[in-house]
Write an enzyme that holds these catalytic residues in place. Structure first.
Site, mmCIF file in Angstrom:
data_model
loop_
_atom_site.group_PDB
_atom_site.id
_atom_site.type_symbol
_atom_site.label_atom_id
_atom_site.label_comp_id
_atom_site.label_asym_id
_atom_site.label_seq_id
_atom_site.Cartn_x
_atom_site.Cartn_y
_atom_site.Cartn_z
ATOM 1 N N SER A 72 -9.901 -0.641 7.129
ATOM 2 C CA SER A 72 -9.340 -0.529 5.780
ATOM 3 C C SER A 72 -8.617 -1.755 5.243
ATOM 4 C CB SER A 72 -8.405 0.665 5.698
ATOM 5 O OG SER A 72 -9.155 1.829 5.545
ATOM 6 N N LYS B 214 0.848 -1.200 0.000
ATOM 7 C CA LYS B 214 0.000 0.000 0.000
ATOM 8 C C LYS B 214 0.878 1.243 0.000
ATOM 9 C CE LYS B 214 -3.919 2.058 2.558
ATOM 10 N NZ LYS B 214 -4.791 1.925 3.750
ATOM 11 N N SER C 280 -9.803 1.669 2.880
ATOM 12 C CA SER C 280 -8.971 2.484 2.017
ATOM 13 C C SER C 280 -7.913 1.699 1.254
ATOM 14 C CB SER C 280 -8.270 3.581 2.836
ATOM 15 O OG SER C 280 -7.381 3.001 3.765
HETATM 16 N N1 GLN Z 1 -13.225 3.959 6.386
HETATM 17 C C1 GLN Z 1 -12.640 4.410 7.609
HETATM 18 C C2 GLN Z 1 -12.263 5.860 7.504
HETATM 19 O O1 GLN Z 1 -12.471 6.430 6.475
HETATM 20 C C3 GLN Z 1 -11.445 3.567 7.962
HETATM 21 C C4 GLN Z 1 -10.271 3.878 7.142
HETATM 22 C C5 GLN Z 1 -9.067 3.071 7.536
HETATM 23 O O2 GLN Z 1 -9.167 2.045 8.191
HETATM 24 N N2 GLN Z 1 -7.918 3.577 7.176
HETATM 25 O O3 GLN Z 1 -11.775 6.451 8.427
#
Ligand code: GLN
Length: 485
Positions: A179, A80, A155
């Protein structure tokens, strides 16, 4: 032999060690696959093909000499783009870091490089890991290999899509509120968020430091165990990293879960969860019972406050972490002025996308003198109550089981309301708030789209949830299905 890209990491590792295939062949097969499907999927912000072939040649040398072999030697993986890679662009999905080449490797990268793995590229993500669909990437959205019109989740959507499409044998993502688990669920993968402190955050570009953890995506539990093993363990450069000894995760895959006590949180059957998801998860729970687990309901009464508390705490920490992007130290810098304040303002105005700005505003507000007690302090209190719910549950249970996401993959552009997007993480957020570990595993299909089953374990019980995941794979074939690309 089947296509090389369809092998699991453990299968490929065995073939490499027997010298039936070479790391160069294996890597080339993945680069070919990238050439074939990446134009449709768009999982990568950067494909590092030259580096990959060079690393593969080095791996082959190691195999020739028989020295320093690791289960990941010669294995093509994707990273990532929020994990710092020395001298290789690391964007965090943001214009702000579009041309940023870190002068150092994250601890996770140092450990992976020592294994002799092969990096095929850096993967697309929601900007600064804020989102659940990868649509908030400043560059382009990633498409779900199971249906190209749909989002892969986020994400870490690029990391998930790369593995689901056969462009990498495994990958790493980061999970702050879901995410890894949510895109894992939407792409039919094993996606594991380790216990907070299990994996070093040094060199992980910060979103919300008390919640962020790096973890693996894999196509089965054994591969996930291998990928986690390679990065887990104490790091003195991360003050929150734990000195707790690391278990042998592969050795934990005994195949048996007889007598294991698994709780089903009552509060996780919430309105808005797709009926197809509910029925698949209920069926999965019956499978676990047939495997000899003792299943019973459990109550986690503060669950309903999880999303609200998270959307105070995560933005609060983000607003502080993101203050470093001021156009002075590194990253994008607005230069069309001689006024310092204007330069900083414009740098942040042009460098950050709308979701990131929304979070900075939310977080700054929640931390402001007049509202700190009403919002931030209260959210932290709720966080403690959620942690206590889990502590109590784990007195009686070895693991908990729930849906990973309330829905299967949704269409790109379908969710325009930020709040609806936030609800994607309703089942994953509590684990981050409590610091426990969790994994999403392939749990069936609804309208030909993958459904994820979430297993939650107590702190440092990654071995237990991987053991359940592995036993579940013995009696199901969901994990071995491939999308039609
Ligand atoms: N969807 C969640 C957010 O937007 C979690 C994102 C993540 O785990 N990085 O904060």
């Amino acid at each position: 032999m089947t296509e090389l890209y369809k092998l699991s990491i453990s299968e490929a590792g065995a073939l490499l060690r027997q010298r039936k295939i070479s790391a160069v062949e294996l890597t080339q097969a993945h680069l070919d696959r990238i050439r074939e499907v990446e134009p449709k999927v768009k999982a990568f912000t950067l494909v590092t093909d030259e580096l990959a072939l060079q690393q593969a040649r080095e791996a082959d040398k190691r195999f020739a000499s028989g020295e320093n072999l690791h289960p990941l030697t010669g294995i093509p993986l994707a990273i990532k783009d929020v994990i710092c890679t020395k001298d290789i662009t690391t964007t965090a999905g943001s214009r702000m870091l579009e041309n940023f080449k870190p002068p150092f490797d994250a601890t996770v990268m140092e450990r992976l490089n020592a294994t002799g793995f092969v990096m095929v590229g850096k993967t697309n993500m929601d900007e600064f890991a804020m989102g659940s669909s990868t649509e908030h990437s400043a560059f382009f959205p990633t498409h779900n290999p199971w249906d190209l019109e749909r989002a892969p989740g986020g994400s870490s959507g690029g990391s998930a899509a790369a593995v689901a499409a056969g462009m990498a044998m495994g990958s790493y993502g980061s999970d702050t509120g879901g995410s890894i688990r949510q895109p894992g669920s939407l792409c039919n993968l094993v996606g594991l968020k380790p216990t907070y402190g299990r994996v070093s955050r040094f060199g992980l570009i910060a979103f919300a430091s008390s919640l962020d953890q790096i973890g693996p995506f894999a196509r089965n539990a054994r591969d996930a165990a291998i990928l986690l093993q390679a990065i887990a363990g104490h790091d003195r450069r991360d003050g929150t990293s734990s000195p707790e000894p690391v278990q042998d995760y592969e050795a934990a895959l005994s195949g048996s879960i007889k007598g294991l006590r698994i709780g089903v949180p009552e509060e996780y059957w919430v309105e808005g969860t797709q009926p197809g998801v509910v029925s698949a998860v209920k069926e999965n729970i019956e499978r676990l019972r047939e495997l000899g687990a003792e299943i019973s309901p459990v109550s986690l009464p503060h669950t309903k406050y999880g999303v609200a508390a998270y959307y105070i705490i995560a933005p609060a920490e983000a607003s502080s972490n993101l203050s470093r992007y001021d156009g002075v130290k590194y990253g994008y810098s607005y230069r069309d002025t001689s006024d310092m304040w204007e330069a900083m303002e414009k740098t942040r105005e042009y460098g950050f996308g709308p979701e990131v700005k929304r979070r900075i505003m939310l977080g700054t507000y929640a931390l402001s003198a007049g509202y700190y007690d009403a919002y931030y302090k209260r959210a932290e209190k709720i966080r403690t109550l959620i942690k206590q719910d889990f502590d109590k549950a784990f007195e009686k249970f070895d693991a908990l089981v729930s849906p990973a996401s309330p829905t299967v993959a949704f269409k790109i552009g379908e969710i325009s309301d930020p709040y609806q997007m936030y609800l994607q993480d309703v089942f994953t957020i509590p684990a981050n708030l409590a610091g426990i570990c969790g994994v999403s595993i392939p749990g069936g299909f609804n309208d030909n789209l993958p459904v994820g089953l979430q297993l939650l374990g107590n702190v440092f019980k990654e071995d237990t949830i991987l053991r359940i995941a592995d036993a579940f794979e013995q009696v199901t074939d969901y994990h071995s299905r491939w999308p039609n690309l």
